[in-house]
Design an enzyme around this catalytic site. Structure first.
Site, PDB file in Angstrom:
ATOM      1  N   HIS A  50      35.047  27.215  39.779  1.00  0.00           N
ATOM      2  CA  HIS A  50      35.549  27.847  38.551  1.00  0.00           C
ATOM      3  C   HIS A  50      34.719  27.318  37.381  1.00  0.00           C
ATOM      4  O   HIS A  50      34.590  26.108  37.185  1.00  0.00           O
ATOM      5  CB  HIS A  50      37.028  27.521  38.360  1.00  0.00           C
ATOM      6  CG  HIS A  50      37.652  28.213  37.181  1.00  0.00           C
ATOM      7  ND1 HIS A  50      38.095  29.521  37.234  1.00  0.00           N
ATOM      8  CD2 HIS A  50      37.896  27.786  35.915  1.00  0.00           C
ATOM      9  CE1 HIS A  50      38.587  29.861  36.050  1.00  0.00           C
ATOM     10  NE2 HIS A  50      38.476  28.828  35.219  1.00  0.00           N
ATOM     11  N   ASP A  81      34.034  27.514  33.292  1.00  0.00           N
ATOM     12  CA  ASP A  81      34.619  27.869  31.993  1.00  0.00           C
ATOM     13  C   ASP A  81      33.551  27.959  30.922  1.00  0.00           C
ATOM     14  O   ASP A  81      32.906  26.963  30.595  1.00  0.00           O
ATOM     15  CB  ASP A  81      35.644  26.802  31.586  1.00  0.00           C
ATOM     16  CG  ASP A  81      36.877  26.837  32.460  1.00  0.00           C
ATOM     17  OD1 ASP A  81      37.478  27.916  32.581  1.00  0.00           O
ATOM     18  OD2 ASP A  81      37.228  25.784  33.031  1.00  0.00           O
ATOM     19  N   HIS A  98      34.829  32.262  34.061  1.00  0.00           N
ATOM     20  CA  HIS A  98      35.927  32.568  33.130  1.00  0.00           C
ATOM     21  C   HIS A  98      35.375  32.515  31.712  1.00  0.00           C
ATOM     22  O   HIS A  98      35.055  31.442  31.203  1.00  0.00           O
ATOM     23  CB  HIS A  98      37.032  31.516  33.356  1.00  0.00           C
ATOM     24  CG  HIS A  98      38.176  31.580  32.402  1.00  0.00           C
ATOM     25  ND1 HIS A  98      39.060  30.528  32.256  1.00  0.00           N
ATOM     26  CD2 HIS A  98      38.596  32.555  31.555  1.00  0.00           C
ATOM     27  CE1 HIS A  98      39.978  30.860  31.363  1.00  0.00           C
ATOM     28  NE2 HIS A  98      39.714  32.069  30.907  1.00  0.00           N
ATOM     29  N   ASP A 123      45.464  29.164  36.012  1.00  0.00           N
ATOM     30  CA  ASP A 123      44.454  28.303  35.391  1.00  0.00           C
ATOM     31  C   ASP A 123      45.079  27.424  34.314  1.00  0.00           C
ATOM     32  O   ASP A 123      45.477  27.908  33.268  1.00  0.00           O
ATOM     33  CB  ASP A 123      43.347  29.182  34.789  1.00  0.00           C
ATOM     34  CG  ASP A 123      42.161  28.376  34.314  1.00  0.00           C
ATOM     35  OD1 ASP A 123      42.126  27.156  34.557  1.00  0.00           O
ATOM     36  OD2 ASP A 123      41.263  28.979  33.699  1.00  0.00           O
ATOM     37  N   MET A 163      33.011  28.634  27.023  1.00  0.00           N
ATOM     38  CA  MET A 163      33.751  28.646  25.745  1.00  0.00           C
ATOM     39  C   MET A 163      32.766  28.712  24.593  1.00  0.00           C
ATOM     40  O   MET A 163      31.766  27.990  24.588  1.00  0.00           O
ATOM     41  CB  MET A 163      34.559  27.354  25.611  1.00  0.00           C
ATOM     42  CG  MET A 163      35.493  27.086  26.766  1.00  0.00           C
ATOM     43  SD  MET A 163      36.317  25.511  26.535  1.00  0.00           S
ATOM     44  CE  MET A 163      37.302  25.435  28.040  1.00  0.00           C
ATOM     45  N   MET A 184      46.721  32.276  32.307  1.00  0.00           N
ATOM     46  CA  MET A 184      46.530  30.959  31.700  1.00  0.00           C
ATOM     47  C   MET A 184      47.885  30.250  31.651  1.00  0.00           C
ATOM     48  O   MET A 184      48.847  30.755  31.080  1.00  0.00           O
ATOM     49  CB  MET A 184      45.969  31.098  30.274  1.00  0.00           C
ATOM     50  CG  MET A 184      44.549  31.614  30.197  1.00  0.00           C
ATOM     51  SD  MET A 184      43.350  30.728  31.227  1.00  0.00           S
ATOM     52  CE  MET A 184      43.546  29.041  30.656  1.00  0.00           C
ATOM     53  N   SER A 189      37.576  23.293  38.828  1.00  0.00           N
ATOM     54  CA  SER A 189      36.969  23.659  37.546  1.00  0.00           C
ATOM     55  C   SER A 189      35.872  22.656  37.184  1.00  0.00           C
ATOM     56  O   SER A 189      36.131  21.472  36.971  1.00  0.00           O
ATOM     57  CB  SER A 189      38.024  23.691  36.445  1.00  0.00           C
ATOM     58  OG  SER A 189      37.392  23.962  35.223  1.00  0.00           O
ATOM     59  N   MET A 235      35.684  32.578  27.942  1.00  0.00           N
ATOM     60  CA  MET A 235      36.559  32.417  26.767  1.00  0.00           C
ATOM     61  C   MET A 235      35.672  32.628  25.546  1.00  0.00           C
ATOM     62  O   MET A 235      35.371  31.702  24.794  1.00  0.00           O
ATOM     63  CB  MET A 235      37.203  31.031  26.792  1.00  0.00           C
ATOM     64  CG  MET A 235      38.342  30.932  27.802  1.00  0.00           C
ATOM     65  SD  MET A 235      38.704  29.248  28.287  1.00  0.00           S
ATOM     66  CE  MET A 235      37.490  29.058  29.586  1.00  0.00           C
TER      67      MET A 235
HETATM   68  C1  DX5 Z   1      41.091  25.782  30.212  1.00  0.00           C
HETATM   69  C2  DX5 Z   1      40.184  26.203  31.319  1.00  0.00           C
HETATM   70  C3  DX5 Z   1      40.574  25.673  32.634  1.00  0.00           C
HETATM   71  C4  DX5 Z   1      40.492  24.162  32.750  1.00  0.00           C
HETATM   72  C5  DX5 Z   1      41.569  23.742  33.698  1.00  0.00           C
HETATM   73  O1  DX5 Z   1      40.758  26.473  29.060  1.00  0.00           O
HETATM   74  O2  DX5 Z   1      40.161  27.609  31.429  1.00  0.00           O
HETATM   75  O3  DX5 Z   1      39.841  26.268  33.687  1.00  0.00           O
HETATM   76  O4  DX5 Z   1      39.250  23.709  33.199  1.00  0.00           O
HETATM   77  O5  DX5 Z   1      41.636  22.375  33.699  1.00  0.00           O
HETATM   78  P1  DX5 Z   1      42.906  21.582  34.235  1.00  0.00           P
HETATM   79  O6  DX5 Z   1      43.077  21.947  35.666  1.00  0.00           O
HETATM   80  O7  DX5 Z   1      42.503  20.144  34.019  1.00  0.00           O
HETATM   81  O8  DX5 Z   1      44.092  21.998  33.387  1.00  0.00           O
HETATM   82 ZN    ZN Z   2      39.272  28.538  33.280  1.00  0.00          ZN
END
Ligand code: DX5
Ligand code: ZN
Length: 216
Positions: A33, A35, A66, A175, A37, A137, A8, A68
């Site tokens: 990956h 993220d 991903h 994840d 947000m 998740m 990630s 969010m």
């Molecule tokens: C959380 C993200 C994850 C995050 C995972 O909201 O969707 O992808 O980066 O990080 P770790 O592996 O540190 O929990």
């Molecule tokens: Zn993620």
């Protein structure tokens, strides 16, 4: 199929983003990956298109994006243009999930659906055959480095059974909180894709950690 490891980028060093992307290029990792947000769907803001395009410029592996964000349909084509190979939306953010999935696929990407820890996998029963990936998740989304929620194992096992029963090709992605102590149990329970942020980028030797996460 051997399992997929997707570091990630959220846990990368943004002051040295190119270096960290090249580290993943040179490693045994399979995907990036990413993220996204929006500060509304989750209580954090990560980064948007300019940063994603910078990642795309250097990345030599597929971008697993991903979202969010609320109302993700607004940005599906924009994420395709920014290089997403797999685009995952949250079931909790989509009023018309079937339409969103078709939209992602018609834009030429693999379609994923993410479920928060409290969301039942059985909500997917009528759409699982159309989905390429289910992102379970295993923490509440919004931040890296959180503790893995143990109930995830039950969800993986039940989802695997649903996928088999419905003749779906969907991959199960985990994840949040994936580490060197839980990844093997996740794989043996039915996970196909492991996302790892803190475990990879917080380690002394990220490439070696990725190599370990690839071992069965
Ligand atoms: C959380 C993200 C994850 C995050 C995972 O909201 O969707 O992808 O980066 O990080 P770790 O592996 O540190 O929990
Ligand atoms: Zn993620």
């Amino acid at each position: 199929m051997p399992h997929i490891v997707a570091p990630s980028v959220l846990s990368a060093d943004f002051g040295n983003l190119q270096r960290d992307i090249e580290l993943i290029n040179d490693s045994d990792a399979d995907w990036f990956h990413i993220d996204i947000m929006d500060g509304v769907f989750v209580p954090n803001i990560s980064f948007g298109f300019p940063v994603l395009k910078a990642v795309q410029k250097h990345a030599k592996k597929p971008l697993d994006v991903h979202l969010m964000i609320v109302d993700p349909d607004r940005y599906i084509q924009a994420f395709k243009d920014a290089g997403a190979a797999i685009l995952t939306v949250h079931i909790e953010a989509c009023t018309h999930l079937h339409r969103s999935i078709q939209h992602i696929k018609s834009a030429g990407m693999k379609a994923g659906v993410a479920l928060n820890p409290h969301t039942s996998i059985y909500l997917l029963e009528d759409i699982i055959a159309d989905i390429d990936l289910v992102c379970l998740m295993s923490v509440n989304p919004g931040f890296g480095g959180q503790k893995f929620i143990e109930n995830t194992y039950h969800k993986v096992a039940a989802l695997k059974k649903m996928i088999t029963d419905k003749n779906s090709k969907a991959l199960i992605e985990i994840d949040g909180g994936v580490d060197l102590l839980n990844y093997q149990k996740l794989i043996s329970t039915g996970a196909d894709v492991l996302v790892a942020g803190n475990t990879v980028f917080g380690s002394v030797n990220p490439k070696e950690t990725i190599k370990q996460l690839k071992q069965i």
